[in-house]
Structure formats: C-alpha cells, structure tokens
Design a protein around this motif. Structure first.
Motif, PDB file in Angstrom:
ATOM      1  N   SER A  98       0.838  -1.198   0.000  1.00  0.00           N
ATOM      2  CA  SER A  98       0.000   0.000   0.000  1.00  0.00           C
ATOM      3  C   SER A  98       0.868   1.240   0.000  1.00  0.00           C
ATOM      4  CB  SER A  98      -0.912   0.001   1.218  1.00  0.00           C
ATOM      5  OG  SER A  98      -1.700   1.185   1.236  1.00  0.00           O
ATOM      6  N   GLY A  99       0.592   2.118  -0.934  1.00  0.00           N
ATOM      7  CA  GLY A  99       1.271   3.395  -1.009  1.00  0.00           C
ATOM      8  C   GLY A  99       0.396   4.538  -0.536  1.00  0.00           C
ATOM      9  N   ARG A 100      -0.743   4.203   0.072  1.00  0.00           N
ATOM     10  CA  ARG A 100      -1.709   5.211   0.505  1.00  0.00           C
ATOM     11  C   ARG A 100      -1.797   5.257   2.018  1.00  0.00           C
ATOM     12  NH1 ARG A 100      -6.881   3.143  -2.512  1.00  0.00           N
ATOM     13  NH2 ARG A 100      -5.707   1.199  -2.792  1.00  0.00           N
ATOM     14  N   PRO A 101      -2.340   6.325   2.569  1.00  0.00           N
ATOM     15  CA  PRO A 101      -2.547   6.379   4.021  1.00  0.00           C
ATOM     16  C   PRO A 101      -3.466   5.256   4.480  1.00  0.00           C
ATOM     17  CG  PRO A 101      -2.810   8.547   3.046  1.00  0.00           C
ATOM     18  CD  PRO A 101      -2.744   7.565   1.916  1.00  0.00           C
ATOM     19  N   TYR A 102      -3.199   4.719   5.660  1.00  0.00           N
ATOM     20  CA  TYR A 102      -4.041   3.661   6.182  1.00  0.00           C
ATOM     21  C   TYR A 102      -4.198   3.866   7.679  1.00  0.00           C
ATOM     22  CZ  TYR A 102       0.375   1.479   7.646  1.00  0.00           C
ATOM     23  OH  TYR A 102       1.602   1.233   8.217  1.00  0.00           O
ATOM     24  N   SER A 103      -5.225   3.237   8.216  1.00  0.00           N
ATOM     25  CA  SER A 103      -5.513   3.385   9.636  1.00  0.00           C
ATOM     26  C   SER A 103      -6.084   2.091  10.171  1.00  0.00           C
ATOM     27  CB  SER A 103      -6.501   4.531   9.868  1.00  0.00           C
ATOM     28  OG  SER A 103      -6.850   4.625  11.239  1.00  0.00           O
ATOM     29  N   GLY A 104      -5.430   1.539  11.162  1.00  0.00           N
ATOM     30  CA  GLY A 104      -5.917   0.310  11.766  1.00  0.00           C
ATOM     31  C   GLY A 104      -6.052  -0.797  10.754  1.00  0.00           C
ATOM     32  N   SER A 105      -7.207  -1.452  10.760  1.00  0.00           N
ATOM     33  CA  SER A 105      -7.435  -2.573   9.849  1.00  0.00           C
ATOM     34  C   SER A 105      -7.858  -2.130   8.454  1.00  0.00           C
ATOM     35  CB  SER A 105      -8.488  -3.509  10.433  1.00  0.00           C
ATOM     36  OG  SER A 105      -9.713  -2.826  10.578  1.00  0.00           O
ATOM     37  N   GLN A 106      -7.993  -0.835   8.256  1.00  0.00           N
ATOM     38  CA  GLN A 106      -8.338  -0.312   6.928  1.00  0.00           C
ATOM     39  C   GLN A 106      -7.046  -0.105   6.157  1.00  0.00           C
ATOM     40  OE1 GLN A 106     -11.642  -0.220   6.150  1.00  0.00           O
ATOM     41  NE2 GLN A 106     -11.740  -1.104   8.195  1.00  0.00           N
ATOM     42  N   PHE A 107      -6.684  -1.114   5.386  1.00  0.00           N
ATOM     43  CA  PHE A 107      -5.398  -1.121   4.692  1.00  0.00           C
ATOM     44  C   PHE A 107      -5.672  -1.188   3.202  1.00  0.00           C
ATOM     45  CE2 PHE A 107      -0.886  -1.624   4.886  1.00  0.00           C
ATOM     46  CZ  PHE A 107      -0.522  -2.428   3.814  1.00  0.00           C
ATOM     47  N   PRO A 108      -5.652  -0.061   2.527  1.00  0.00           N
ATOM     48  CA  PRO A 108      -5.952  -0.059   1.084  1.00  0.00           C
ATOM     49  C   PRO A 108      -4.806  -0.651   0.284  1.00  0.00           C
ATOM     50  CG  PRO A 108      -5.286   2.127   1.797  1.00  0.00           C
ATOM     51  CD  PRO A 108      -5.338   1.279   3.031  1.00  0.00           C
ATOM     52  N   VAL A 109      -5.104  -1.619  -0.524  1.00  0.00           N
ATOM     53  CA  VAL A 109      -4.066  -2.352  -1.246  1.00  0.00           C
ATOM     54  C   VAL A 109      -3.919  -1.830  -2.669  1.00  0.00           C
ATOM     55  CG1 VAL A 109      -3.352  -4.605  -2.115  1.00  0.00           C
ATOM     56  CG2 VAL A 109      -4.426  -4.413   0.134  1.00  0.00           C
ATOM     57  N   ASP A 110      -2.690  -1.532  -3.030  1.00  0.00           N
ATOM     58  CA  ASP A 110      -2.389  -1.123  -4.399  1.00  0.00           C
ATOM     59  C   ASP A 110      -1.896  -2.292  -5.244  1.00  0.00           C
ATOM     60  OD1 ASP A 110      -1.174   1.791  -2.855  1.00  0.00           O
ATOM     61  OD2 ASP A 110      -2.923   1.734  -4.172  1.00  0.00           O
ATOM     62  N   TYR A 111      -1.195  -3.222  -4.613  1.00  0.00           N
ATOM     63  CA  TYR A 111      -0.654  -4.376  -5.343  1.00  0.00           C
ATOM     64  C   TYR A 111      -0.801  -5.634  -4.494  1.00  0.00           C
ATOM     65  CZ  TYR A 111       1.515  -0.583  -7.940  1.00  0.00           C
ATOM     66  OH  TYR A 111       1.728   0.561  -8.672  1.00  0.00           O
ATOM     67  N   TRP A 112      -1.123  -6.729  -5.197  1.00  0.00           N
ATOM     68  CA  TRP A 112      -1.273  -8.039  -4.548  1.00  0.00           C
ATOM     69  C   TRP A 112      -0.245  -9.014  -5.099  1.00  0.00           C
ATOM     70  CZ3 TRP A 112      -4.554  -8.919  -0.578  1.00  0.00           C
ATOM     71  CH2 TRP A 112      -5.663  -8.076  -0.415  1.00  0.00           C
ATOM     72  N   GLY A 113       0.184  -9.926  -4.251  1.00  0.00           N
ATOM     73  CA  GLY A 113       0.932 -11.070  -4.727  1.00  0.00           C
ATOM     74  C   GLY A 113      -0.026 -12.144  -5.197  1.00  0.00           C
ATOM     75  N   GLN A 114       0.519 -13.232  -5.696  1.00  0.00           N
ATOM     76  CA  GLN A 114      -0.322 -14.282  -6.276  1.00  0.00           C
ATOM     77  C   GLN A 114      -0.852 -15.246  -5.227  1.00  0.00           C
ATOM     78  OE1 GLN A 114       2.916 -14.537  -6.076  1.00  0.00           O
ATOM     79  NE2 GLN A 114       3.377 -16.681  -5.595  1.00  0.00           N
TER      80      GLN A 114
END
Length: 122
Positions: A98-114
C-alpha cells in the motif's frame, strides 16, 4: 508498478511453524507499507497484519500473538513468521503493498501477490 511474489508455503503439522517471504520488484519497496492477508476455504479474505515503512508491525484477528511481520528494505522482502499453527489457519496467504494512508485494519491495497498456500494438518 510493484510485483510481489510469495514463497515458503506448504504443509505443516498443527503446532508447527512456517515462514513466508514476499519479494518485491519494481518501484521503491521502502515507499510502501506491506500487509499480509489470508483467505481460507469458503471464507472472505482477511487482514493478518501490516508493517509500516519504518518497520512497525500491527496484527489482527485470531493470529495475533502467533505471527510476526518483518521487512528487509535492502532485500526488498517482507516476511511472515507464523507459530503455533492450527488447522483453521489453513488458507492462501497473500502479500500486499500500500502506497496510501491507512488506519488500523483499513489497509488499502495497491498491489497483490499471487498467494501462497499454507495447509495445517491435524
């Protein structure tokens, strides 16, 4: 773009330990917070924990107290150490960036692994 590749999954007996690695390539790894998610059979994907760019790890759900997330920015790699594994920990484990701000369990994902399969036997 960031490419993430997990490794280290497999079969382990209940009570055992397993370590997963996630190697990143592409844009600057140290600029991203990293997370680990998991998705068990018939279940929704859930956050296991995340680690900040500075290396502070926070953990969630039933794995809290049994997992440690660490990162090595020189190797562009994040790790998930899992201990005292239980059959209910059987899941596909995903690395995320994640390259974005996050808080607690709210973790915005920009990239996923397989994903990496972890199976815990009785």
């Amino acid at each position: 773009q960031v490419q993430l590749v997990e490794s280290g999954g497999g079969l382990v007996q209940a009570g055992g330990s397993l370590s997963l690695s996630c190697a990143a390539s592409g844009r600057s790894f140290s600029a991203y917070a990293m997370g680990w998610f998991r998705q068990g059979p018939g279940k929704e994907r859930e956050l296991v924990g995340h680690i900040s760019r500075s290396g502070v790890g926070i953990y969630y759900n039933s794995m809290e107290g049994r997992v440690t997330i660490s990162r090595d920015n020189d190797k562009n790699t994040v790790y998930l150490q899992m201990n005292s594994l239980k059959p209910e920990d059987t899941a596909v484990y995903y690395c995320a960036a994640s390259g974005r701000p996050y808080s607690g369990s709210q973790f915005p994902v920009d990239y996923w692994g397989q994903g990496a399969q972890v199976t815990v036997s009785f």
